[in-house]
Design a protein around this motif. Structure first.
Motif, PDB file in Angstrom:
ATOM      1  N   GLY A 242      28.450 -10.641  77.101  1.00 55.35           N
ATOM      2  CA  GLY A 242      27.765  -9.561  77.349  1.00 55.35           C
ATOM      3  C   GLY A 242      28.893  -8.512  77.713  1.00 55.35           C
ATOM      4  O   GLY A 242      29.995  -8.584  77.939  1.00 55.35           O
ATOM      5  N   ARG A 243      28.441  -7.193  77.786  1.00 55.61           N
ATOM      6  CA  ARG A 243      28.999  -6.052  78.258  1.00 55.61           C
ATOM      7  C   ARG A 243      29.653  -6.252  79.423  1.00 55.61           C
ATOM      8  O   ARG A 243      30.925  -6.010  79.743  1.00 55.61           O
ATOM      9  N   ALA A 244      29.015  -6.894  80.473  1.00 57.12           N
ATOM     10  CA  ALA A 244      29.628  -7.224  81.921  1.00 57.12           C
ATOM     11  C   ALA A 244      30.932  -7.902  81.935  1.00 57.12           C
ATOM     12  O   ALA A 244      31.868  -7.774  82.404  1.00 57.12           O
ATOM     13  N   ARG A 245      30.956  -9.046  81.013  1.00 54.88           N
ATOM     14  CA  ARG A 245      32.026  -9.922  80.749  1.00 54.88           C
ATOM     15  C   ARG A 245      33.148  -9.241  80.007  1.00 54.88           C
ATOM     16  O   ARG A 245      34.398  -9.374  80.328  1.00 54.88           O
TER      17      ARG A 245
ATOM     18  N   GLU B 164      33.629  -5.957  80.296  1.00 57.30           N
ATOM     19  CA  GLU B 164      34.401  -5.089  81.118  1.00 57.30           C
ATOM     20  C   GLU B 164      35.210  -5.867  82.160  1.00 57.30           C
ATOM     21  O   GLU B 164      36.124  -5.285  82.390  1.00 57.30           O
ATOM     22  N   GLU B 165      34.771  -6.865  82.722  1.00 59.37           N
ATOM     23  CA  GLU B 165      35.696  -7.637  83.569  1.00 59.37           C
ATOM     24  C   GLU B 165      36.956  -8.135  82.891  1.00 59.37           C
ATOM     25  O   GLU B 165      37.947  -7.988  83.374  1.00 59.37           O
TER      26      GLU B 165
ATOM     27  N   ARG C 109      39.231  -4.872  82.621  1.00 54.96           N
ATOM     28  CA  ARG C 109      39.795  -4.710  83.985  1.00 54.96           C
ATOM     29  C   ARG C 109      41.111  -5.679  84.022  1.00 54.96           C
ATOM     30  O   ARG C 109      42.122  -5.291  84.922  1.00 54.96           O
TER      31      ARG C 109
END
Length: 83
Positions: A52-55, A57-58, A61
């Motif tokens: 997913g997008r959250a992973r 982006e993680e 970073r």
């Protein structure tokens, strides 16, 4: 292809084709299976969920594409990239 009909029941003709013709089960073997066992044999639910997008982006970073002083990406020694 969904194995559940719009009314909420199993699509037995399609399941029978997949089990008997696709998996090579004998009719007695097919009917001895529970619906959950049959769906497992057919591969239902065996895939992993896509990232997913959250992973993403993680990970971005945690591993940023920072430029090294000489114009090359850090950690990318001797790697050629086509632009």
């Amino acid at each position: 292809m969904s194995m559940i009909s719009e009314q909420g029941g199993f699509q037995w003709p399609a399941l029978m084709r997949l089990g008997i013709k696709g998996l090579g089960l004998k009719p007695a073997e097919f009917w001895a299976l529970t619906p959950a066992e049959l769906l497992l044999l057919l591969g239902a639910g065996s895939g992993t969920a896509p990232m997913g997008r959250a992973r993403l982006e993680e990970l971005a970073r945690a591993f940023p594409d920072a430029q090294a002083g000489d114009g090359e990406l850090k950690g990318q020694d001797n790697v050629l990239c086509a632009e």
